[in-house]
Motif scaffolding. Structure first.
Motif, PDB file in Angstrom:
ATOM      1  N   GLY A 138      -5.082 -64.756  20.362  1.00  0.00           N
ATOM      2  CA  GLY A 138      -5.017 -63.996  19.103  1.00  0.00           C
ATOM      3  C   GLY A 138      -4.012 -64.589  18.126  1.00  0.00           C
ATOM      4  O   GLY A 138      -3.204 -65.440  18.499  1.00  0.00           O
ATOM      5  N   GLU A 139      -4.087 -64.125  16.899  1.00  0.00           N
ATOM      6  CA  GLU A 139      -3.204 -64.652  15.865  1.00  0.00           C
ATOM      7  C   GLU A 139      -1.812 -64.028  15.971  1.00  0.00           C
ATOM      8  O   GLU A 139      -1.668 -62.823  16.127  1.00  0.00           O
ATOM      9  CB  GLU A 139      -3.813 -64.314  14.488  1.00  0.00           C
ATOM     10  CG  GLU A 139      -3.043 -64.888  13.321  1.00  0.00           C
ATOM     11  CD  GLU A 139      -3.433 -64.234  11.996  1.00  0.00           C
ATOM     12  OE1 GLU A 139      -2.713 -64.440  11.006  1.00  0.00           O
ATOM     13  OE2 GLU A 139      -4.450 -63.504  11.985  1.00  0.00           O
ATOM     14  N   SER A 187       1.737 -62.856  14.516  1.00  0.00           N
ATOM     15  CA  SER A 187       2.336 -62.462  13.240  1.00  0.00           C
ATOM     16  C   SER A 187       3.795 -62.172  13.505  1.00  0.00           C
ATOM     17  O   SER A 187       4.187 -61.966  14.639  1.00  0.00           O
ATOM     18  CB  SER A 187       1.686 -61.186  12.740  1.00  0.00           C
ATOM     19  OG  SER A 187       2.009 -60.136  13.625  1.00  0.00           O
ATOM     20  N   CYS A 245       1.689 -60.980  19.091  1.00  0.00           N
ATOM     21  CA  CYS A 245       0.253 -61.191  18.908  1.00  0.00           C
ATOM     22  C   CYS A 245      -0.367 -59.987  18.221  1.00  0.00           C
ATOM     23  O   CYS A 245      -0.162 -58.858  18.637  1.00  0.00           O
ATOM     24  CB  CYS A 245      -0.409 -61.414  20.275  1.00  0.00           C
ATOM     25  SG  CYS A 245      -2.198 -61.469  20.171  1.00  0.00           S
ATOM     26  N   ARG A 246      -1.156 -60.223  17.157  1.00  0.00           N
ATOM     27  CA  ARG A 246      -1.800 -59.124  16.429  1.00  0.00           C
ATOM     28  C   ARG A 246      -2.795 -58.390  17.312  1.00  0.00           C
ATOM     29  O   ARG A 246      -3.093 -57.226  17.109  1.00  0.00           O
ATOM     30  CB  ARG A 246      -2.596 -59.672  15.229  1.00  0.00           C
ATOM     31  CG  ARG A 246      -1.744 -60.026  14.037  1.00  0.00           C
ATOM     32  CD  ARG A 246      -2.662 -60.479  12.897  1.00  0.00           C
ATOM     33  NE  ARG A 246      -1.910 -61.116  11.837  1.00  0.00           N
ATOM     34  CZ  ARG A 246      -1.254 -60.429  10.897  1.00  0.00           C
ATOM     35  NH1 ARG A 246      -1.269 -59.116  10.896  1.00  0.00           N
ATOM     36  NH2 ARG A 246      -0.580 -61.072   9.967  1.00  0.00           N
ATOM     37  N   GLN A 247      -3.379 -59.142  18.269  1.00  0.00           N
ATOM     38  CA  GLN A 247      -4.447 -58.587  19.085  1.00  0.00           C
ATOM     39  C   GLN A 247      -3.925 -57.834  20.305  1.00  0.00           C
ATOM     40  O   GLN A 247      -4.272 -56.708  20.537  1.00  0.00           O
ATOM     41  CB  GLN A 247      -5.325 -59.743  19.538  1.00  0.00           C
ATOM     42  CG  GLN A 247      -6.731 -59.372  19.885  1.00  0.00           C
ATOM     43  CD  GLN A 247      -7.586 -60.614  19.832  1.00  0.00           C
ATOM     44  OE1 GLN A 247      -7.784 -61.223  18.778  1.00  0.00           O
ATOM     45  NE2 GLN A 247      -8.046 -61.041  20.991  1.00  0.00           N
ATOM     46  N   GLY A 274       0.881 -70.749  16.199  1.00  0.00           N
ATOM     47  CA  GLY A 274       0.331 -69.571  15.541  1.00  0.00           C
ATOM     48  C   GLY A 274      -0.639 -68.762  16.398  1.00  0.00           C
ATOM     49  O   GLY A 274      -1.219 -67.791  15.931  1.00  0.00           O
ATOM     50  N   ARG A 275      -0.827 -69.195  17.687  1.00  0.00           N
ATOM     51  CA  ARG A 275      -1.796 -68.503  18.558  1.00  0.00           C
ATOM     52  C   ARG A 275      -1.113 -67.953  19.800  1.00  0.00           C
ATOM     53  O   ARG A 275      -0.227 -68.582  20.367  1.00  0.00           O
ATOM     54  CB  ARG A 275      -2.898 -69.481  19.013  1.00  0.00           C
ATOM     55  CG  ARG A 275      -3.823 -69.913  17.902  1.00  0.00           C
ATOM     56  CD  ARG A 275      -4.851 -68.831  17.625  1.00  0.00           C
ATOM     57  NE  ARG A 275      -5.302 -68.866  16.241  1.00  0.00           N
ATOM     58  CZ  ARG A 275      -6.025 -67.901  15.665  1.00  0.00           C
ATOM     59  NH1 ARG A 275      -6.361 -66.837  16.354  1.00  0.00           N
ATOM     60  NH2 ARG A 275      -6.400 -68.003  14.415  1.00  0.00           N
ATOM     61  N   CYS A 276      -1.588 -66.805  20.248  1.00  0.00           N
ATOM     62  CA  CYS A 276      -1.047 -66.150  21.437  1.00  0.00           C
ATOM     63  C   CYS A 276      -1.419 -66.933  22.705  1.00  0.00           C
ATOM     64  O   CYS A 276      -2.583 -67.303  22.879  1.00  0.00           O
ATOM     65  CB  CYS A 276      -1.630 -64.747  21.502  1.00  0.00           C
ATOM     66  SG  CYS A 276      -1.309 -63.854  23.017  1.00  0.00           S
TER      67      CYS A 276
END
Ligand code: ADP
Ligand code: ZN
Length: 218
Positions: free
Chosen positions: A156-157, A159, A131-133, A149-151
């Motif tokens: 969060g997004e 990656s 998670c990017r966040q 694509g979501r945590c």
């Protein structure tokens, strides 16, 4: 009082197995990667200190890591003992942990080493996302996110780890084989090593660990 260390390369599945053994044995689960990620998420001083090292896939300096773990084992829920996951990661950390426990008349009882071939590790690691966040990890085939694509944790997004390129996966495996793998011999020489094959599903490997630990008097 029981203290168990989990050893294994990144991708060996030690986080999953350590969490499940801690639940089964009612021990605290002390995962240094998780502790650093939580600190990062909360934006604490510790998190800020750890950030750049984590992004590079190199070890956070020993003193920061050791202080964090020693504080954690003095917490009340560590009273019955603990499962260590991602720590110790080099000889200096192993010695610091041994000494800190010895000061309290305690010791590491067993080190469970989950062994997986390098080929299999590379394959597993390249499917990881983060998670990017909040930096929480997930895996596209083993534990796919509920929403694509979501945590799962914070929404969060996801990656590919900036790290999840072939080069940085190799870097993390290299850090492991240079710094952490020597601990296998360290605990073997101390008569504490239990070696378990890490190929197969989560449950199969879990049963091997239970069997290996069950044959020991802890
Ligand atoms: P991985 O990403 O290899 O599965 P973790 O989630 O356990 O590993 O840890 C993520 C990052 O946190 C590591 O790459 C490292 O930078 C840092 N870290 C975790 N545990 C330690 C430790 N015992 N000593 C130093 N750094 C650590
Ligand atoms: Zn998240």
């Amino acid at each position: 009082m029981v203290y168990i260390v989990f050893l294994g390369a990144p991708g060996a599945g030690k986080g999953t197995q350590a969490a499940s053994m801690a639940r089964k044995l009612k021990l605290a689960h002390i995962a240094t990667g998780d502790l650093f990620r939580q600190a990062l998420e909360r934006g604490t001083e510790l998190g800020l200190k750890a950030k750049s090292y984590m992004e590079k896939g190199v070890l956070v300096p020993d003193q920061i890591t050791i202080d964090m773990v020693l504080e954690r084992i003095s917490a009340p829920d560590s009273g019955g003992g603990a499962v260590f996951d991602g720590f110790p990661r080099n000889l200096k950390q192993a010695e610091a942990l041994g000494e800190a426990l010895a000061r309290q008349g305690k010791a590491i009882d067993k080190a469970v080493y989950i062994k997986v071939s390098e080929e299999e590790l590379l394959e597993r690691l390249s499917g990881r996302r983060v998670c990017r966040q909040c930096q929480a990890p997930c895996h596209m085939s083993d534990s796919p996110p509920r929403v694509e694509g979501r945590c799962d944790r914070c929404g969060g997004e996801l990656s590919q780890r900036p790290a999840a390129t072939e080069v940085s996966i190799k870097k993390r495996l290299e850090v492991y084989s240079d710094e952490t793998a020597p601990l296998i011999d360290y605990y073997r020489r101390a008569g504490k090593l239990l070696e378990v094959a890490g190929e197969g599903g989560v449950e199969v490997v879990g049963n091997r660990i239970v069997a290996a630990l069950g044959g020991e008097r802890l």
